[in-house]
Enzyme design. Structure first.
Site, PDB file in Angstrom:
ATOM      1  N   GLN A 124       0.628  -1.248   0.067  1.00  0.00           N
ATOM      2  CA  GLN A 124       0.121  -0.100   0.056  1.00  0.00           C
ATOM      3  C   GLN A 124       0.764   1.209  -0.075  1.00  0.00           C
ATOM      4  OE1 GLN A 124      -3.633  -0.195   2.052  1.00  0.00           O
ATOM      5  NE2 GLN A 124      -2.999   1.529   3.342  1.00  0.00           N
ATOM      6  N   GLU A 177      -3.881   9.317  -0.958  1.00  0.00           N
ATOM      7  CA  GLU A 177      -3.226  10.187   0.313  1.00  0.00           C
ATOM      8  C   GLU A 177      -2.237  11.221  -0.275  1.00  0.00           C
ATOM      9  OE1 GLU A 177      -2.221   8.070   3.827  1.00  0.00           O
ATOM     10  OE2 GLU A 177      -3.620   6.587   3.297  1.00  0.00           O
ATOM     11  N   GLU A 217       4.674  -2.253   8.589  1.00  0.00           N
ATOM     12  CA  GLU A 217       3.209  -2.175   9.025  1.00  0.00           C
ATOM     13  C   GLU A 217       2.411  -3.416   8.321  1.00  0.00           C
ATOM     14  OE1 GLU A 217       1.302   1.584   8.831  1.00  0.00           O
ATOM     15  OE2 GLU A 217      -0.847   0.711   8.591  1.00  0.00           O
ATOM     16  N   LYS A 234      -5.758   4.219  15.320  1.00  0.00           N
ATOM     17  CA  LYS A 234      -6.657   5.086  14.420  1.00  0.00           C
ATOM     18  C   LYS A 234      -7.831   5.277  15.370  1.00  0.00           C
ATOM     19  CE  LYS A 234      -5.371   3.496  10.045  1.00  0.00           C
ATOM     20  NZ  LYS A 234      -5.653   2.095   8.913  1.00  0.00           N
ATOM     21  N   ARG A 268      -6.777   8.562   8.106  1.00  0.00           N
ATOM     22  CA  ARG A 268      -7.285   7.552   7.300  1.00  0.00           C
ATOM     23  C   ARG A 268      -6.899   8.093   6.084  1.00  0.00           C
ATOM     24  NH1 ARG A 268      -9.665   3.140  10.087  1.00  0.00           N
ATOM     25  NH2 ARG A 268      -9.087   2.203   8.062  1.00  0.00           N
ATOM     26  N   SER A 269      -7.326   7.033   5.223  1.00  0.00           N
ATOM     27  CA  SER A 269      -6.985   7.357   3.563  1.00  0.00           C
ATOM     28  C   SER A 269      -8.250   8.387   3.069  1.00  0.00           C
ATOM     29  CB  SER A 269      -7.227   6.135   2.476  1.00  0.00           C
ATOM     30  OG  SER A 269      -8.204   5.243   3.010  1.00  0.00           O
TER      31      SER A 269
HETATM   32  C1  2PG Z   1      -3.705   2.449   6.481  1.00  0.00           C
HETATM   33  C2  2PG Z   1      -4.569   3.757   6.333  1.00  0.00           C
HETATM   34  C3  2PG Z   1      -3.946   4.929   6.144  1.00  0.00           C
HETATM   35  P1  2PG Z   1      -6.984   3.171   5.179  1.00  0.00           P
HETATM   36  O1  2PG Z   1      -3.958   1.143   5.862  1.00  0.00           O
HETATM   37  O2  2PG Z   1      -2.530   2.478   7.358  1.00  0.00           O
HETATM   38  O3  2PG Z   1      -2.775   4.774   5.164  1.00  0.00           O
HETATM   39  O4  2PG Z   1      -5.547   3.473   5.071  1.00  0.00           O
HETATM   40  O5  2PG Z   1      -7.327   4.466   6.072  1.00  0.00           O
HETATM   41  O6  2PG Z   1      -7.557   3.163   3.959  1.00  0.00           O
HETATM   42  O7  2PG Z   1      -7.301   1.884   6.208  1.00  0.00           O
HETATM   43 MG    MG Z   2      -2.064   0.217   7.357  1.00  0.00          MG
END
Ligand code: 2PG
Ligand code: MG
Length: 432
Positions: A166, A209, A287, A339, A368-369
């Site tokens: 990602q 992002e 991660e 988060k 978040r994205s």
């Molecule tokens: C992640 C987040 C932020 P998402 O995976 O860490 O980059 O992505 O908010 O789409 O879960």
């Molecule tokens: Mg992540």
């Protein structure tokens, strides 16, 4: 404390143009505040549930009118006129009113918007900066500023899946201030945009992002291109600027295998692949190197990566105290990605943070994205003395709102920027 006069919900749009929830909280003394909540794309299955309208004729079913109506209706009715001893009581009452384990009845998006707006209104009422108020929720004071981890290259669910992983993020690991870290990030980003144009023959197209998302042939090209961009910016890879990776492995795991290009890797092969990166690239944090439910393989990942790199759990942990406890007991991670909207209230996120810090883990507070222009995340990262913050790239205003707030906090407080756990150049096998 003044009593609560009103809560009002509103549907607003996030950085992907999708609906999300904003809450306005008014206290009897006149203080009032707005707060809005973000939304993920690569979500963990254990996350608290956002409430979406489900009307396919409107925003593909993603509307948030019902969640907003719950704020102005049922939640307002239950809370107006009441005084709360503290944030914890407010959050506990929200959770009880909802009555479900995953906050699906009233919606985690509605609950978190209320939790945040209440915190901000109380901070205003007390006349203290939001970061101080957040610190007070932990009985603490802000001790440090978080080190930035900044999205450079994107793949996976945020970029149409041209490569499985990602994000490749840059970590200005030796910068002494947020100000310096951002100027270094700008230099690397510009160099990376030039490299993208030369190597892939295309303008810098960006992902959700703001990360650059050219058609990389594979994930390792993202890492080697990042190293090349750091060098082209006149910085030393691994010493000045290191790399972090969000593998987001849940999203290419079928329950038995990881779909890695044309290959099918088992968990052990995936671990070896990631461990190999630490020898070849200045990677200091990985991660979600494995899928959220591949629990039996995470301890092996930890043994192979730590202490050279942080083993950071996102989908694995979902900011959920029960999952964090399991990971601590099984030695499955060394760092928490926090988060707040994965769990749905500030108080429960504080519990997650306490658990992780108590186990000696590092904590990365993350956006978040799908984000809004609200900047409470910066105050949260400072107030909770997070080790790292992950906001995304440096090119979109919903991200810049947080970076600009960090700059303001830095110049107001002169707090020190936290040191990276260990000097990456000494600590990793990577030879700069
Ligand atoms: C992640 C987040 C932020 P998402 O995976 O860490 O980059 O992505 O908010 O789409 O879960
Ligand atoms: Mg992540």
């Amino acid at each position: 404390m003044n009593s609560l006069s009103s809560l009002t919900g509103r549907e607003i749009l996030d950085s992907r143009g999708r609906p999300t929830v904003e809450c306005r909280c008014v206290l009897s003394g006149g203080a009032w505040a707005l707060a809005s909540v973000p939304s993920g794309a690569s979500t963990g299955s254990a996350e608290a549930r956002e409430l979406r309208d489900g009307d396919p004729q409107r925003y593909l079913g993603l509307g948030c009118r019902t969640a907003a109506a719950h704020l102005s209706g049922e939640i307002h009715q239950a809370f107006a006129g009441r005084s709360f001893a503290d944030q914890r009581q407010f959050d506990r009452d929200l959770i009880e009113l909802d009555g479900t384990a995953d906050k699906s009845r009233l919606g985690a998006n509605a609950l978190l918007a209320a939790s945040l707006a209440f915190a901000r209104a109380v901070a205003l009422d007390r006349g203290v900066p939001l970061y101080d108020h957040f610190a007070g929720l932990l009985g603490d004071i802000p001790r440090q500023l978080p080190r930035l981890t900044i999205n450079l290259f994107s793949g996976g669910k945020h970029a149409g899946g041209q490569v499985p992983i990602q994000d490749v993020l840059i970590v200005p690991s030796s910068a002494a201030s947020t100000d310096v870290a951002l100027s270094q990030a700008f230099a690397v980003y510009q160099a990376a945009a030039r490299l993208t144009l030369e190597k892939y023959g295309m303008r810098a197209l960006t992902a959700d992002e703001g990360g650059l998302a050219p058609p990389f042939p594979d994930a390792e090209s993202m890492l080697s291109d990042a190293v090349a961009a750091i060098r082209a910016a006149g910085l030393q890879p691994g010493t000045d600027v290191a790399l972090a990776v969000d593998v987001a492995a849940t999203h290419f795991y079928d329950g038995r295998h990881y779909h890695w290009g044309s290959q099918r890797l088992d968990s052990g092969e995936m671990v070896q692949l990631l461990a190999g990166w630490l020898d070849r690239f200045p990677v200091v944090s990985i991660e979600d190197g494995l899928a959220e439910n591949d629990w039996s393989a995470w301890p092996e990942l930890c043994r192979c990566l730590a202490p050279r790199a942080l083993v950071l759990g996102d989908d694995l942990l979902c900011t959920n105290p029960a999952r964090i406890r399991r990971a601590i007991e099984s030695r499955s991670a060394t760092a928490l990605l926090l988060k707040v909207n994965q769990i749905g209230t500030l108080s429960e996120a504080a519990d997650a943070l306490r658990l992780a810090s108590g186990a000696g883990w590092r904590v990365t507070v993350s956006a978040r994205s799908g984000e809004t222009e609200d900047n409470w995340l910066a105050d949260l990262a400072v107030g909770w003395s997070a080790d790292q913050i992950k906001v995304g790239s440096i090119t979109q205003s919903e991200r810049l709102a947080k970076y600009n707030r960090l700059l303001a906090i830095e110049s107001d407080t002169h707090l020190p920027l936290v040191a990276w756990p260990a000097a990456p150049a000494e600590n990793s096998g990577f030879a700069p």
